[in-house]
Design an enzyme around this catalytic site. Structure first.
Site, PDB file in Angstrom:
ATOM      1  N   LYS A 130      40.169  29.633  33.785  1.00 14.95           N
ATOM      2  CA  LYS A 130      41.127  30.312  33.621  1.00 14.95           C
ATOM      3  C   LYS A 130      41.056  31.753  33.710  1.00 14.95           C
ATOM      4  O   LYS A 130      41.815  32.634  34.053  1.00 14.95           O
ATOM      5  CB  LYS A 130      41.781  29.880  32.161  1.00 14.95           C
ATOM      6  CG  LYS A 130      42.130  28.506  32.039  1.00 14.95           C
ATOM      7  CD  LYS A 130      42.858  28.278  30.792  1.00 14.95           C
ATOM      8  CE  LYS A 130      41.922  27.996  29.677  1.00 14.95           C
ATOM      9  NZ  LYS A 130      40.804  27.025  29.607  1.00 14.95           N
ATOM     10  N   THR A 131      40.031  32.200  32.947  1.00 14.63           N
ATOM     11  CA  THR A 131      39.652  33.535  32.648  1.00 14.63           C
ATOM     12  C   THR A 131      39.518  34.388  34.191  1.00 14.63           C
ATOM     13  O   THR A 131      40.296  35.337  34.512  1.00 14.63           O
ATOM     14  CB  THR A 131      38.699  34.173  31.910  1.00 14.63           C
ATOM     15  OG1 THR A 131      38.951  33.426  30.511  1.00 14.63           O
ATOM     16  CG2 THR A 131      38.395  35.435  31.700  1.00 14.63           C
ATOM     17  N   GLU A 171      46.604  33.906  30.881  1.00 18.58           N
ATOM     18  CA  GLU A 171      45.817  32.852  30.502  1.00 18.58           C
ATOM     19  C   GLU A 171      46.413  31.667  29.927  1.00 18.58           C
ATOM     20  O   GLU A 171      46.889  32.027  28.484  1.00 18.58           O
ATOM     21  CB  GLU A 171      44.324  33.216  30.077  1.00 18.58           C
ATOM     22  CG  GLU A 171      43.442  32.056  29.842  1.00 18.58           C
ATOM     23  CD  GLU A 171      41.868  32.837  29.660  1.00 18.58           C
ATOM     24  OE1 GLU A 171      41.503  31.992  28.890  1.00 18.58           O
ATOM     25  OE2 GLU A 171      41.786  33.864  29.965  1.00 18.58           O
TER      26      GLU A 171
END
Length: 464
Positions: free
Chosen positions: A121-122, A165
């Site tokens: 995600k990051t 995110e």
């Protein structure tokens, strides 16, 4: 009321303001003109960055830190009920807002891209933030890590796009209403909150069900959990589904990924045309993250060629295969990987970048519950290294679980044929690594806890 600030967030107090998710929201609110205050357990560069934006940051937690006129108290799921500032908020009848609700409020009125998945995600959120900024679209963004370029995890932009995110760990991502949702993968994790894969799927289905009518779900065509999620949600009214990956039937199909040292060259087939671009970080998984970012941007109407070039300018996020330095011919890299899939992906990427040299790993398990459920798989992943030093479990928010120690991982690693050693005193690691490493070796510090602090110390010992 300051423009762009919901009334409840005009004078927010953040408990744990230095955390990756909390600090990002606090920064955006401060940039929008809110009177931000909060507390954190210890001094940090993040606390200083918040003060530079005008926020009041207290160190330590005490009832007196909460101002009587605070409009709300913002908390994450990690804040315990007996926190003195939370207790004081109840006494003052100050509303308590979960960080996910605060973030959802900041997205209102903007075209939001919410990036979800068990891992990646990051990086994917960061790729989009960097690329969209590079194209002059001035997005707002909130990320779970600091970008290498701008050096921050969040910003309030003047454009109409918000990239966030979306955290599934506590189901908070179900609060968001994005125009584009990305699901990179779906795996069992966060065992304190999810008892089964069925619960995980139900949570992701709720998340995708919040996409605005006519909006788009960008989802992996390769990862088993994501494929199953796609099967479950294809019938949702008004949801456009775009798949990406190496699978033959993917809508955005990866034709080829060519490793080139610490970068990759990626060729995709999009709309029947071939498009080749550079991903400036190593590893197949990061190349696939870049393709997910590309598909999401195209879903918002951004020209693919321009977006692909802009994605190539992304150089990384702190703690995501971040090069900490080189000494005595040994490179030291830091990785946030803590789930077995992430660990294996980063180890394979580093194995490719090491080009025949030895790969030495310092691994710190994260959470007792995760180790209990996935310790065997973590040990198996460490077999990809030439040698590993394993620290005690970093507890974070959890209390110990009887019988659950890093020995579970070590035993599994040895069964898989790995060269692995337990080190219970973190202070011994720098000297131990310096004694093992030879010129040309690559050292990887790995884990979501404070193992990241060891990189500079290892480099100092190597230099001496």
């Amino acid at each position: 009321m300051a423009p762009g600030i919901p009334a409840a967030l005009e004078r927010p107090h953040f408990i744990g303001i230095g955390g990756a998710g909390m600090s990002g929201i606090a920064k955006i609110l401060a940039q929008r003109g809110a009177e931000v205050a909060g507390s954190d357990a210890k001094e940090s560069a993040t606390a200083e960055a918040l003060r530079a934006l005008g926020a009041t940051v207290h160190i330590g937690h005490a009832a007196g830190h909460l101002a009587d006129d605070a409009s709300c108290v913002v908390v994450s799921s990690a804040i315990r009920p007996d926190n003195p500032e939370l207790v004081r908020a109840a006494e003052l009848s100050v509303p308590v807002v979960h960080r996910s609700d605060a973030l959802a409020a900041l997205m209102e009125g903007l075209r939001a891209i919410a990036v979800a998945g068990t891992h990646g995600k990051t990086t994917t959120t960061s790729m989009l933030a960097v690329a969209l900024s590079g194209l002059g679209l001035d997005p707002s963004y909130a990320i779970g890590g600091d970008l290498e370029g701008p050096g921050t995890n969040a910003a309030h932009g003047g454009g109409d796009i918000f990239v966030a995110e979306a955290d599934e760990s506590d189901r908070s991502f179900q609060k968001y209403v994005p125009q584009v949702a990305i699901v990179l993968n779906v795996e069992l994790d966060h065992h304190a909150n999810y008892a089964s894969m069925d619960e995980i799927y139900e949570s992701f289905e709720t998340f995708t069900g919040k996409v605005v009518p006519g909006g788009t779900l960008v989802v992996s065509a390769d990862q088993q959990g994501a494929v199953e999620l796609t099967r479950r949600v294809r019938g949702q009214d008004g949801l456009q589904v775009v798949t990406y990956g190496e699978a033959e039937g993917a809508d955005v199909r990866v034709h080829k990924i060519t490793p080139r040292g610490l970068t990759s060259e990626v060729t995709v087939v999009l709309g029947g045309k071939y498009l080749t671009f550079t991903v400036s970080v190593p590893g197949r998984h990061y190349a696939l993250n870049a393709v997910a970012a590309l598909a999401a941007g195209v879903a918002l109407g951004i020209p693919a060629h321009n977006l692909a070039s802009a994605i190539g300018t992304y150089t990384g996020v702190k703690r995501r295969l971040q090069l900490k330095g080189e000494a005595a011919g040994v490179q030291v890299v830091d990785s946030y990987a803590h789930h077995p899939t992430e660990m294996a992906a980063d180890l394979e990427a580093m194995r490719g970048a090491a080009a025949g040299s030895r790969l030495l790993v310092v691994f710190q398990p994260h959470l007792f519950s995760r180790t209990q459920e996935l310790g065997t798989e973590m040990g198996q992943a460490l077999a990809l290294a030439d040698a590993s030093l394993v620290l005690d479990i970093y507890p974070a928010r959890e209390d110990p679980i009887p019988g659950i120690t890093s020995e579970l991982i070590i035993d599994a690693a040895k069964t898989a044929g790995a060269d692995v050693t337990a080190v219970h005193d973190k202070a011994r690691i720098p000297a131990a690594v310096a004694g093992m490493a030879k010129p040309g070796d690559l050292v990887l510090t790995m884990g979501a806890g404070d193992v990241t602090d060891l990189g500079p110390r290892i480099l100092d010992h190597l230099s001496n």
